[in-house]
Write an enzyme that holds these catalytic residues in place. Structure first.
Site, PDB file in Angstrom:
ATOM      1  N   SER A 173       0.838  -1.198   0.000  1.00  0.00           N
ATOM      2  CA  SER A 173       0.000   0.000   0.000  1.00  0.00           C
ATOM      3  C   SER A 173       0.874   1.250   0.000  1.00  0.00           C
ATOM      4  CB  SER A 173      -0.841  -0.030   1.279  1.00  0.00           C
ATOM      5  OG  SER A 173      -1.414   1.212   1.539  1.00  0.00           O
ATOM      6  N   TYR A 197      -1.667  -0.855  10.861  1.00  0.00           N
ATOM      7  CA  TYR A 197      -1.942  -1.465   9.554  1.00  0.00           C
ATOM      8  C   TYR A 197      -0.746  -1.231   8.609  1.00  0.00           C
ATOM      9  CZ  TYR A 197      -3.553  -1.763   4.753  1.00  0.00           C
ATOM     10  OH  TYR A 197      -3.631  -2.048   3.398  1.00  0.00           O
ATOM     11  N   LYS A 201       2.226  -3.802   6.673  1.00  0.00           N
ATOM     12  CA  LYS A 201       2.634  -3.833   5.258  1.00  0.00           C
ATOM     13  C   LYS A 201       4.147  -3.636   5.157  1.00  0.00           C
ATOM     14  CE  LYS A 201      -1.370  -4.468   3.361  1.00  0.00           C
ATOM     15  NZ  LYS A 201      -1.688  -5.785   2.799  1.00  0.00           N
TER      16      LYS A 201
HETATM   17  P1  NAD Z   1     -10.891  -6.927   1.233  1.00  0.00           P
HETATM   18  O1  NAD Z   1     -11.095  -6.919   2.703  1.00  0.00           O
HETATM   19  O2  NAD Z   1     -12.062  -6.721   0.364  1.00  0.00           O
HETATM   20  O3  NAD Z   1     -10.177  -8.301   0.801  1.00  0.00           O
HETATM   21  C1  NAD Z   1      -9.316  -9.009   1.653  1.00  0.00           C
HETATM   22  C2  NAD Z   1      -9.801 -10.441   1.688  1.00  0.00           C
HETATM   23  O4  NAD Z   1      -8.955 -11.183   2.581  1.00  0.00           O
HETATM   24  C3  NAD Z   1     -11.228 -10.576   2.232  1.00  0.00           C
HETATM   25  O5  NAD Z   1     -11.980 -11.369   1.336  1.00  0.00           O
HETATM   26  C4  NAD Z   1     -11.073 -11.245   3.578  1.00  0.00           C
HETATM   27  O6  NAD Z   1     -12.161 -12.097   3.883  1.00  0.00           O
HETATM   28  C5  NAD Z   1      -9.772 -12.022   3.381  1.00  0.00           C
HETATM   29  N1  NAD Z   1      -9.032 -12.257   4.617  1.00  0.00           N
HETATM   30  C6  NAD Z   1      -8.732 -11.385   5.610  1.00  0.00           C
HETATM   31  N2  NAD Z   1      -8.013 -12.011   6.564  1.00  0.00           N
HETATM   32  C7  NAD Z   1      -7.844 -13.294   6.154  1.00  0.00           C
HETATM   33  C8  NAD Z   1      -7.197 -14.425   6.705  1.00  0.00           C
HETATM   34  N3  NAD Z   1      -6.569 -14.371   7.885  1.00  0.00           N
HETATM   35  N4  NAD Z   1      -7.227 -15.589   6.017  1.00  0.00           N
HETATM   36  C9  NAD Z   1      -7.871 -15.674   4.833  1.00  0.00           C
HETATM   37  N5  NAD Z   1      -8.505 -14.637   4.257  1.00  0.00           N
HETATM   38  C10 NAD Z   1      -8.488 -13.464   4.922  1.00  0.00           C
HETATM   39  O7  NAD Z   1      -9.755  -5.874   0.916  1.00  0.00           O
HETATM   40  P2  NAD Z   1      -9.229  -5.336  -0.480  1.00  0.00           P
HETATM   41  O8  NAD Z   1      -9.569  -3.897  -0.568  1.00  0.00           O
HETATM   42  O9  NAD Z   1      -9.623  -6.239  -1.585  1.00  0.00           O
HETATM   43  O10 NAD Z   1      -7.667  -5.417  -0.214  1.00  0.00           O
HETATM   44  C11 NAD Z   1      -6.894  -6.516  -0.645  1.00  0.00           C
HETATM   45  C12 NAD Z   1      -5.464  -6.294  -0.179  1.00  0.00           C
HETATM   46  O11 NAD Z   1      -4.992  -5.067  -0.715  1.00  0.00           O
HETATM   47  C13 NAD Z   1      -5.290  -6.202   1.326  1.00  0.00           C
HETATM   48  O12 NAD Z   1      -4.096  -6.846   1.677  1.00  0.00           O
HETATM   49  C14 NAD Z   1      -5.175  -4.709   1.577  1.00  0.00           C
HETATM   50  O13 NAD Z   1      -4.408  -4.423   2.721  1.00  0.00           O
HETATM   51  C15 NAD Z   1      -4.467  -4.260   0.317  1.00  0.00           C
HETATM   52  N6  NAD Z   1      -4.721  -2.838  -0.001  1.00  0.00           N
HETATM   53  C16 NAD Z   1      -6.009  -2.395  -0.105  1.00  0.00           C
HETATM   54  C17 NAD Z   1      -6.251  -1.056  -0.374  1.00  0.00           C
HETATM   55  C18 NAD Z   1      -7.658  -0.518  -0.441  1.00  0.00           C
HETATM   56  O14 NAD Z   1      -7.828   0.691  -0.238  1.00  0.00           O
HETATM   57  N7  NAD Z   1      -8.677  -1.319  -0.729  1.00  0.00           N
HETATM   58  C19 NAD Z   1      -5.166  -0.179  -0.581  1.00  0.00           C
HETATM   59  C20 NAD Z   1      -3.877  -0.673  -0.492  1.00  0.00           C
HETATM   60  C21 NAD Z   1      -3.662  -2.018  -0.202  1.00  0.00           C
HETATM   61  C1  WQD Z   2      -9.303   9.608   1.241  1.00  0.00           C
HETATM   62  C2  WQD Z   2      -9.483  11.101   1.502  1.00  0.00           C
HETATM   63  C3  WQD Z   2      -9.684  11.627   3.834  1.00  0.00           C
HETATM   64  C4  WQD Z   2     -13.457   9.486   4.370  1.00  0.00           C
HETATM   65  C5  WQD Z   2      -6.663   4.659   3.274  1.00  0.00           C
HETATM   66  C6  WQD Z   2      -5.592   3.928   4.012  1.00  0.00           C
HETATM   67  C7  WQD Z   2      -4.544   3.451   3.062  1.00  0.00           C
HETATM   68  C8  WQD Z   2      -5.167   2.644   1.914  1.00  0.00           C
HETATM   69  C9  WQD Z   2      -6.299   3.356   1.273  1.00  0.00           C
HETATM   70  C10 WQD Z   2      -5.089   0.322   2.391  1.00  0.00           C
HETATM   71  C11 WQD Z   2      -8.683  11.616   2.692  1.00  0.00           C
HETATM   72  C12 WQD Z   2     -10.971  11.943   3.110  1.00  0.00           C
HETATM   73  C13 WQD Z   2     -12.314  10.036   3.866  1.00  0.00           C
HETATM   74  C14 WQD Z   2     -14.528  10.353   4.759  1.00  0.00           C
HETATM   75  C15 WQD Z   2     -13.210  12.222   4.080  1.00  0.00           C
HETATM   76  N1  WQD Z   2      -5.724   1.416   2.358  1.00  0.00           N
HETATM   77  N2  WQD Z   2     -12.179  11.377   3.714  1.00  0.00           N
HETATM   78  N3  WQD Z   2     -14.343  11.680   4.591  1.00  0.00           N
HETATM   79  O1  WQD Z   2      -6.839   7.731   3.972  1.00  0.00           O
HETATM   80  O2  WQD Z   2      -5.976   7.969   1.596  1.00  0.00           O
HETATM   81  O3  WQD Z   2      -6.075   5.758   2.617  1.00  0.00           O
HETATM   82  O4  WQD Z   2      -7.238   3.778   2.274  1.00  0.00           O
HETATM   83  O5  WQD Z   2      -3.918   0.170   2.246  1.00  0.00           O
HETATM   84  O6  WQD Z   2      -3.666   2.688   3.813  1.00  0.00           O
HETATM   85  O7  WQD Z   2      -5.029   4.818   4.964  1.00  0.00           O
HETATM   86  O8  WQD Z   2      -8.179   6.842   1.996  1.00  0.00           O
HETATM   87  O9  WQD Z   2     -10.555   6.828   1.408  1.00  0.00           O
HETATM   88  O10 WQD Z   2      -9.917   6.897   3.850  1.00  0.00           O
HETATM   89  O11 WQD Z   2      -9.519   8.899   2.441  1.00  0.00           O
HETATM   90  O12 WQD Z   2     -13.087  13.439   3.953  1.00  0.00           O
HETATM   91  O13 WQD Z   2     -15.575   9.899   5.248  1.00  0.00           O
HETATM   92  O14 WQD Z   2     -10.855  11.323   1.843  1.00  0.00           O
HETATM   93  O15 WQD Z   2      -9.404  12.587   4.810  1.00  0.00           O
HETATM   94  O16 WQD Z   2      -8.269  12.913   2.371  1.00  0.00           O
HETATM   95  P1  WQD Z   2      -6.722   7.186   2.607  1.00  0.00           P
HETATM   96  P2  WQD Z   2      -9.610   7.302   2.451  1.00  0.00           P
END
Ligand code: NAD
Ligand code: WQD
Length: 401
Positions: A173, A197, A201
């Site tokens: 991330s 979190y 990562k």
């Molecule tokens: P998500 O929660 O929709 O998907 C994650 C999946 O992993 C879920 O289906 C959940 O049931 C499964 N899971 C969680 N813990 C588990 C475990 N211990 N064993 C087996 N399965 C498990 O999330 P997503 O948005 O699809 O994210 C996928 C990956 O990408 C995650 O690792 C997340 O940290 C990373 N990521 C997400 C974002 C985002 O904003 N969505 C941003 C950056 C990185």
């Molecule tokens: C986006 C913008 C908020 C909600 C997070 C995690 C990051 C990654 C992605 C997994 C910011 C603003 C948000 C709301 C708002 N996840 N906001 N009102 O914070 O960039 O990243 O998700 O890896 O690790 O930190 O994403 O969607 O929460 O926020 O004003 O109700 O929207 O302040 O500027 P963020 P976000």
């Protein structure tokens, strides 16, 4: 526990699958013209590769599984369904032309159940999505995050080693850049973390880098590791049938805005309008989940099985659009897509937020031959299609807050 484990990977379905997402949207005449240029299954980039996808029932995982199948891969999914719903996989099966996915309802921390998965399958590579991702929850319950994310990853990496499948794409991330010093962010920027979190990562990335430089015992193959640092994934499959379905109150901006648009919540809380950005609200790099899914196909094709890593065993790539959008711009895009007024109220900053964060994606452009193609408007329009067709996500309304 294996809830279902069956697959139909006959070659006859593959040409159809490649274009399944497009087929849904194009008029019949155009379809006829396209069918003339459908490649044979062996031309598909991942033809016959067996990919283990952890967390494949989740938001990014489900979209990626569909594109892996369309690219010719065999896919086996492991997910404990803690933050996802089997309905997502049923819909992926439908979008992919009626195939049956191989699925294990297993927690990646369960070494015994995970080993059974490896005993029953021979994988060529793994995409590791499984993990918890709620920043606020990670501050409240850090041990839970270290356990699932770091502990679960260790179990997985041990099995990948034991069963000689040392090829992994890891979901990292942009949060690993911590307090951003300069935008756009390059992969060489200093790393730091803002919450548990992010720390998980950072730690998992470190484990992977250590594995990559450890001496390889004779007769063992070296690791090939691609670390993908996602910026802010949004959007949904253009059909509107799969998308993001957060449990409870959404932490992220776009799902919250969508739930306001669909009438499930009264207004958006804008977290601060005193940042040094164009309109004072936070700026992020919102990437369409379909582009992100294709980034994984590119990572497997060019990073794991191609020459993108050159002589390296491990490399990191940003996946974003390279452009930032403010909170108010996202709300405006959602109003345009939905045709609805989206009420919002400006409140204080959210603890731990930074002003702006967007990616330099030139490394992924050049080495993975990947580039985000979809605009913010397209992504928000697809989110709206998903949300309006599924106002309560995959589950019945009574199960939703
Ligand atoms: P998500 O929660 O929709 O998907 C994650 C999946 O992993 C879920 O289906 C959940 O049931 C499964 N899971 C969680 N813990 C588990 C475990 N211990 N064993 C087996 N399965 C498990 O999330 P997503 O948005 O699809 O994210 C996928 C990956 O990408 C995650 O690792 C997340 O940290 C990373 N990521 C997400 C974002 C985002 O904003 N969505 C941003 C950056 C990185
Ligand atoms: C986006 C913008 C908020 C909600 C997070 C995690 C990051 C990654 C992605 C997994 C910011 C603003 C948000 C709301 C708002 N996840 N906001 N009102 O914070 O960039 O990243 O998700 O890896 O690790 O930190 O994403 O969607 O929460 O926020 O004003 O109700 O929207 O302040 O500027 P963020 P976000």
């Amino acid at each position: 526990q294996v809830t279902s484990c069956f697959a139909c990977y006959c070659d006859c379905t593959l040409p159809l699958l490649r274009f399944s997402s497009l087929l849904l949207l194009l008029p019949p005449l155009l379809l006829l013209r396209m069918s003339a240029s459908v490649p044979s299954s062996s031309d598909l980039p991942l033809h016959g590769r067996h990919i283990l996808v952890t967390g494949g029932a989740g938001y990014i995982g489900s979209h990626t599984v569909l594109h892996l199948i369309s690219s010719g891969a065999r896919v086996t999914i492991v997910d404990n369904l803690s933050n996802s719903n089997l309905e997502a996989l049923a819909r992926v099966e439908k979008l992919a032309g009626g195939i049956k996915l191989a699925f294990y309802q297993v927690d990646i921390r369960d070494a015994v159940a995970m080993e059974k998965v490896f005993q029953e399958n021979k994988f060529d590579a793994c995409i590791h999505f499984a993990g918890l991702k709620a920043v606020g929850e990670s501050v409240a319950q850090p041990m839970k995050y270290y356990d699932h994310n770091a502990g679960g990853s260790l179990v997985l990496f041990q099995l990948l080693t034991k069963y000689d499948c040392k090829r992994i794409v890891f979901s990292s991330s942009a949060t690993v850049y911590g307090v951003v010093q300069e935008n756009p962010i390059k992969e060489t920027a200093p790393l730091g973390t803002l919450n548990p979190y992010g720390q998980t990562k950072y730690v998992i990335e470190g484990i992977l880098r250590d594995l990559a430089v450890a001496p390889v015992p004779e007769k063992e193959s070296p690791w090939k590791i691609v670390i993908l640092r996602y910026f802010n994934p949004i959007g949904a499959h253009p059909s509107g049938s799969i998308g993001e379905d957060p449990l409870g109150i959404p932490n992220n901006l776009l799902p919250f805005v969508m739930q306001v648009a669909v009438g499930r919540r009264p207004e958006v809380n804008v977290f601060g309008q005193d940042y040094p950005t164009s309109d004072g609200t936070g700026v992020r790099d919102y990437i369409h989940v379909e582009d992100l899914a294709l980034g994984h196909v590119a990572a497997i094709e060019h990073g794991i099985f191609g020459g993108a890593l050159c002589d390296k065993s491990c490399d990191s790539f940003n996946l974003g659009t390279g452009k930032g959008a403010s909170v108010l711009e996202v709300i405006a895009a959602a109003e345009k897509a939905s045709g609805k007024k989206i009420p919002y109220k400006v409140g204080p900053r959210r603890t731990g937020d930074i002003a702006a964060c967007y990616a330099d994606c030139s490394k992924a452009n050049n080495l993975l031959h990947w580039r985000a193609a979809k605009s913010l408007d397209e992504a928000v329009a697809d989110s709206w299609r998903w949300q309006s067709q599924n106002p309560h996500g995959y589950a019945a309304p009574e199960n939703k807050l």
